[in-house]
Enzyme design. Structure first.
Site, mmCIF file in Angstrom:
data_model
loop_
_atom_site.group_PDB
_atom_site.id
_atom_site.type_symbol
_atom_site.label_atom_id
_atom_site.label_comp_id
_atom_site.label_asym_id
_atom_site.label_seq_id
_atom_site.Cartn_x
_atom_site.Cartn_y
_atom_site.Cartn_z
ATOM 1 N N GLU A 28 0.848 -1.201 0.000
ATOM 2 C CA GLU A 28 0.000 0.000 0.000
ATOM 3 C C GLU A 28 0.879 1.246 0.000
ATOM 4 O O GLU A 28 1.983 1.233 0.532
ATOM 5 C CB GLU A 28 -0.853 0.024 1.280
ATOM 6 C CG GLU A 28 -2.222 -0.618 1.126
ATOM 7 C CD GLU A 28 -3.280 0.343 0.593
ATOM 8 O OE1 GLU A 28 -2.914 1.299 -0.125
ATOM 9 O OE2 GLU A 28 -4.459 0.131 0.896
ATOM 10 N N ASP A 29 0.352 2.336 -0.552
ATOM 11 C CA ASP A 29 1.080 3.603 -0.481
ATOM 12 C C ASP A 29 0.995 4.191 0.930
ATOM 13 O O ASP A 29 1.999 4.584 1.519
ATOM 14 C CB ASP A 29 0.567 4.611 -1.531
ATOM 15 C CG ASP A 29 -0.951 4.801 -1.512
ATOM 16 O OD1 ASP A 29 -1.644 4.131 -0.725
ATOM 17 O OD2 ASP A 29 -1.452 5.636 -2.297
ATOM 18 N N ASP B 102 -4.329 5.121 6.062
ATOM 19 C CA ASP B 102 -4.947 6.352 6.557
ATOM 20 C C ASP B 102 -6.072 5.950 7.514
ATOM 21 O O ASP B 102 -5.808 5.605 8.670
ATOM 22 C CB ASP B 102 -5.435 7.143 5.337
ATOM 23 C CG ASP B 102 -5.913 8.533 5.672
ATOM 24 O OD1 ASP B 102 -5.488 9.075 6.700
ATOM 25 O OD2 ASP B 102 -6.718 9.102 4.908
ATOM 26 N N PHE C 49 -1.997 16.056 4.383
ATOM 27 C CA PHE C 49 -2.232 15.451 3.079
ATOM 28 C C PHE C 49 -0.941 15.492 2.270
ATOM 29 O O PHE C 49 -0.374 16.551 2.052
ATOM 30 C CB PHE C 49 -3.359 16.150 2.320
ATOM 31 C CG PHE C 49 -3.791 15.358 1.128
ATOM 32 C CD1 PHE C 49 -4.683 14.300 1.275
ATOM 33 C CD2 PHE C 49 -3.276 15.628 -0.136
ATOM 34 C CE1 PHE C 49 -5.066 13.534 0.179
ATOM 35 C CE2 PHE C 49 -3.651 14.869 -1.241
ATOM 36 C CZ PHE C 49 -4.542 13.816 -1.068
ATOM 37 N N ARG D 152 1.905 12.293 -8.777
ATOM 38 C CA ARG D 152 2.433 10.948 -8.473
ATOM 39 C C ARG D 152 3.916 10.837 -8.800
ATOM 40 O O ARG D 152 4.623 10.005 -8.254
ATOM 41 C CB ARG D 152 1.683 9.882 -9.289
ATOM 42 C CG ARG D 152 0.227 9.693 -8.894
ATOM 43 C CD ARG D 152 -0.309 8.400 -9.504
ATOM 44 N NE ARG D 152 -1.760 8.352 -9.542
ATOM 45 C CZ ARG D 152 -2.537 7.962 -8.526
ATOM 46 N NH1 ARG D 152 -2.000 7.602 -7.391
ATOM 47 N NH2 ARG D 152 -3.853 7.936 -8.642
HETATM 48 P P1 IMP Z 1 -7.538 4.543 3.835
HETATM 49 O O1 IMP Z 1 -8.224 5.768 4.346
HETATM 50 O O2 IMP Z 1 -6.566 3.981 4.828
HETATM 51 O O3 IMP Z 1 -8.534 3.534 3.347
HETATM 52 O O4 IMP Z 1 -6.673 5.005 2.592
HETATM 53 C C1 IMP Z 1 -7.183 4.916 1.294
HETATM 54 C C2 IMP Z 1 -6.356 5.565 0.251
HETATM 55 O O5 IMP Z 1 -6.547 6.982 0.374
HETATM 56 C C3 IMP Z 1 -4.850 5.384 0.283
HETATM 57 O O6 IMP Z 1 -4.414 4.155 -0.276
HETATM 58 C C4 IMP Z 1 -4.438 6.556 -0.577
HETATM 59 O O7 IMP Z 1 -4.524 6.227 -1.945
HETATM 60 C C5 IMP Z 1 -5.462 7.619 -0.208
HETATM 61 N N1 IMP Z 1 -4.858 8.562 0.746
HETATM 62 C C6 IMP Z 1 -4.989 8.607 2.084
HETATM 63 N N2 IMP Z 1 -4.272 9.623 2.621
HETATM 64 C C7 IMP Z 1 -3.670 10.230 1.544
HETATM 65 C C8 IMP Z 1 -2.769 11.347 1.432
HETATM 66 O O8 IMP Z 1 -2.331 12.004 2.396
HETATM 67 N N3 IMP Z 1 -2.380 11.656 0.155
HETATM 68 C C9 IMP Z 1 -2.794 10.972 -0.952
HETATM 69 N N4 IMP Z 1 -3.625 9.923 -0.875
HETATM 70 C C10 IMP Z 1 -4.053 9.561 0.367
#
Ligand code: IMP
Length: 185
Positions: free
Chosen positions: A102-103, A106, A155, A168
């Site tokens: 995962e990147d 969050d 962010f 990206r």
């Molecule tokens: P989750 O909220 O953990 O489900 O994260 C879902 C997705 O939201 C991540 O895989 C990212 O692609 C995107 N995301 C969450 N925080 C950021 C951020 O700070 N920058 C860019 N994308 C984000």
């Protein structure tokens, strides 16, 4: 200098050299943990593609890769929490040592969903590698086994992470400041 839209500001949070070093460390841990075995890296599109590309080249084991894409729930993450598979894996993961790449972790909603989906497919082991972790935003109690950097609630873009599909390709991870009144997260 990266090209920004009017009013957007980028501030470097993690420099490319630090990312490179940390990715190597994470890869070495994976190599040690799975000594003598094959690992199957599953990248979550699109954000993880750059991290996965760098990571897999530093893993000194037999490897294979695959990708999965899930619906993003846009900019209203907390309210919906619905995740769907948009592009499934090409091949079975039954009996494999799977590392979900995962990147960023969050809220944890995406990872929570993906772990449930992938566990049903009976991998031998299932672990999580994430370049970034924002634990302060968590709604689901998930955690990464291999985490690059823990960051504050800001962010970020770059190194695969986007804002409206832009940024990206930045080599550093940067905090994105938007024009007054706009929010990204
Ligand atoms: P989750 O909220 O953990 O489900 O994260 C879902 C997705 O939201 C991540 O895989 C990212 O692609 C995107 N995301 C969450 N925080 C950021 C951020 O700070 N920058 C860019 N994308 C984000």
């Amino acid at each position: 200098m990266p090209i920004t839209e009017p009013g957007e500001k980028l501030q470097v949070l993690i420099r490319r050299a630090a990312i490179e070093k940390r990715v190597r460390e994470v890869a070495h841990r994976i190599t040690r943990d799975f000594k003598g075995q094959r690992v199957h890296l599953v990248g979550v599109l699109k954000g993880a593609c750059i991290f996965l590309s760098d990571l897999v080249r530093e893993v000194n084991l037999e490897t294979s890769i695959d990708f999965i894409a899930v619906s993003s729930y846009g900019r209203r993450k907390e309210s919906s929490g619905q995740v769907r598979v948009l592009k499934d894996l090409d091949s079975s993961i039954a009996g494999l040592n799977v590392i979900l790449v995962e990147d960023i972790l969050d809220t944890g909603l995406t990872l929570n969903y993906l772990l449930r989906v992938l566990r049903q497919r009976r991998p031998k082991t299932l672990r999580v590698a994430a370049l970034l972790d924002k634990p302060s935003r968590r709604l689901k109690p998930v955690k990464g086994d291999y985490v690059g950097f823990t960051i504050p609630n800001q962010f970020v873009v770059g190194y695969g992470l986007d804002y409206a599909e832009r940024y990206r390709n930045l080599k550093d991870v940067c905090v994105l400041q938007l024009p007054f009144g706009e929010t990204a997260g």
